[in-house]
Write an enzyme that holds these catalytic residues in place. Structure first.
Site, PDB file in Angstrom:
ATOM      1  N   SER A   1       0.841  -1.199   0.000  1.00 15.91           N
ATOM      2  CA  SER A   1       0.000   0.000   0.000  1.00 15.91           C
ATOM      3  C   SER A   1       0.878   1.252   0.000  1.00 15.91           C
ATOM      4  O   SER A   1       1.719   1.400  -0.885  1.00 15.91           O
ATOM      5  CB  SER A   1      -0.976  -0.044   1.175  1.00 15.91           C
TER       6      SER A   1
ATOM      7  N   GLU B   1      -9.290  -5.671  -4.166  1.00 12.94           N
ATOM      8  CA  GLU B   1      -8.596  -4.642  -3.389  1.00 12.94           C
ATOM      9  C   GLU B   1      -9.555  -3.763  -2.581  1.00 12.94           C
ATOM     10  O   GLU B   1      -9.386  -3.557  -1.384  1.00 12.94           O
ATOM     11  CB  GLU B   1      -7.760  -3.752  -4.325  1.00 12.94           C
TER      12      GLU B   1
ATOM     13  N   HIS C   1      -7.654  -5.988   0.087  1.00 10.89           N
ATOM     14  CA  HIS C   1      -6.458  -5.206   0.371  1.00 10.89           C
ATOM     15  C   HIS C   1      -5.866  -5.607   1.716  1.00 10.89           C
ATOM     16  O   HIS C   1      -6.592  -5.802   2.690  1.00 10.89           O
ATOM     17  CB  HIS C   1      -6.842  -3.718   0.383  1.00 10.89           C
TER      18      HIS C   1
END
Length: 492
Positions: free
Chosen positions: A174, A302, A398
């Site tokens: 990220s 995600e 995610h």
């Protein structure tokens, strides 16, 4: 253990030598606040290095607890053999939307990677306003400069912990991955690492005009001016709290903040023309940055994590889907292309596809391609293994890849998403991904065929992993000629 700044005393844990909370720069307060990181002062005697350093001020709804100590710029070293020489080194840069980052998170426990023969370094760096707000009188992108200072410490010292300074791999997920993408293009970072691992690279950058407006708005909330001198008088934790409030209110003024309002985070790296001259994609494809050995990937679902966290599952409307298309589909034909590619999608499915693509999947894919164009080697993966938590609603969301890669399925986060007894499939994927990491850090080869524009081969990590052409083909075609552009102020 003697470092270039002084002696440190760590501890043994399960046969591994750990050193925690080592300062790699002066505390960024007082005269050093909002400044580029300054080298740490040398010390006499021996400092105990058995506790993690304090967490820098964090913003956002989920924050780590921290004493209000100010020695924020610290790192941790875990080594399987401090008396060895030439072990490969992994430097972990934690993520958190550029507003939170905690190198001591149990999810990042380095034990299993160290047991495989790596020296592992994790670090804290400035986030939020302290690290990324664009302020008069202060260098931009201070959080990235902190990361470079930590990598310089590694070059000076890691050999004393058994590591090879010529075999350094930076890794992050990220915002940590976005930071590494930026480091690929920064002159000051050249020569500080050999390889890179990036999971879920975000496409989040902003123009100076937008960053200046964010700083001005924040300062106005505090009744001061957007300068380093003025904001130095504001308590760092109060400043972090004000950023949290500002982030929460961005969506109320979408006409002004544009895409930034939908992301919900007001600060991110600034394309300032100096510290960060341009986006990683343009720098690499334009020949202004050299490619590296890169292991890069994203998850299939995600955006699902943010849908669940916001408690919006099952509530999205046609209007919500159209807003996501208008803001994030590539222009001029992206909106129609998405609807044509997904004619039976519900509003929620369409919205999640667009956000997953724009925020993480396509930035990751395009970075893999750009790195190959720049002469590097890119190994691409997609995680498709779904988390069993909460009845399976998270999908392959995610951050799910992080406990898998570190082998920390028994950490609080790992247990939350995989349960107290992970499935055989989860254990197998964790072993595969962790082995890919350790092999890549040591050799530059992830264990599957590298991704090339003509073949687009990708390792799909699932109950039965396989190497296939890139699985998100419809999205790839929609974004074929559109790399992520910095967020900017709306002009209409």
């Amino acid at each position: 253990m003697r470092t270039t700044e002084g002696m440190v005393e760590g501890r043994w844990r399960s046969g591994l030598a750990e050193f925690r909370g080592i300062s790699f720069a002066e505390p960024p307060v007082g005269e050093f606040r909002f400044a580029a990181p300054a080298p740490p002062a040398r010390w006499e005697g021996t400092r105990r290095a058995t506790k993690f350093g304090p967490v820098p001020p964090q913003s956002g709804p989920v924050q780590a607890e921290s004493a209000r100590d100010t020695d924020w710029l610290t790192l941790n070293v875990c080594t399987p053999d401090p008396g060895a020489a030439g072990l490969p080194v992994l430097v972990w840069i934690p993520g958190g939307a550029y507003i939170t980052a905690v190198g001591s998170d149990p999810t990042y426990d380095p034990a299993r990677l160290c047991e495989a023969g790596l020296v592992v370094v994790s670090l804290n760096y400035r986030v939020g306003v302290e690290g990324f707000a664009l302020l008069d009188g202060a260098p931009p992108n201070r959080g990235l400069l902190d990361q470079i200072a930590a990598l310089e410490w590694v070059q000076r010292n890691i050999g004393r912990f058994g590591g090879d300074p010529a075999q350094v791999t930076v890794a992050g997920q990220s915002a940590g991955a976005g930071s590494i993408a930026a480091l690929l293009t920064m002159r000051a970072a050249r020569g500080l690492f050999r390889r890179a691992i990036t999971h879920s690279v975000p496409g989040s950058h902003c123009t100076p005009a937008l960053a200046e407006q964010v700083a001005a708005t924040l300062a106005d909330r505090l009744g001061t001016s957007p300068t380093s001198a003025a904001l130095s008088d504001v308590d760092p934790w109060r400043l972090a709290d004000e950023l949290t409030v500002l982030n929460t209110g961005l969506s109320a003024n979408r006409k002004h903040w544009g895409r930034l309002a939908q992301v919900g985070v007001a600060v991110c790296p600034v394309i300032d023309g100096e510290v960060l001259p341009e986006t990683p994609w343009s720098a690499l494809t334009g020949g202004r940055a050299s490619g590296v050995e890169l292991l890069i990937g994203h998850t299939r679902d995600e955006f699902r994590l943010f849908t669940v966290m916001a408690r919006r599952m099952g509530t999205f409307t046609d209007h919500d889907a159209q807003t996501s298309l208008d803001l994030f589909a590539p222009q001029p034909h992206g909106v129609d292309a998405y609807r044509a590619a997904h004619p039976r999608a519900t509003p929620e499915e369409l919205l999640e596809t667009v956000y997953s693509d724009a925020l993480f999947r396509m930035p990751s894919l395009h970075l893999a391609r750009a790195n190959a164009v720049a002469g590097g080697t890119s190994f691409l993966f997609e995680l498709c293994l779904a988390a069993p938590a909460f009845g399976g609603v998270l999908g392959a969301c995610h951050s799910l890849d992080v406990p898998l890669a570190f082998g920390t399925l028994d950490s609080p986060t790992g247990r939350q998403v995989f349960g107290d007894l992970p499935s055989p499939e989860a254990l197998r994927v964790s072993h595969e991904l962790r082995h890919a990491w350790t092999r890549f850090v040591a050799t530059g080869d992830a264990g599957w065929v590298a991704h090339r524009p003509d073949q687009r081969l990708t390792r799909v990590l699932d109950t039965e992993s396989k190497t296939v052409p890139y699985p998100e083909e419809a999205s790839r075609q929609i974004w074929e000629n559109h790399t992520p552009a910095p967020f900017d102020l709306e002009t209409t």
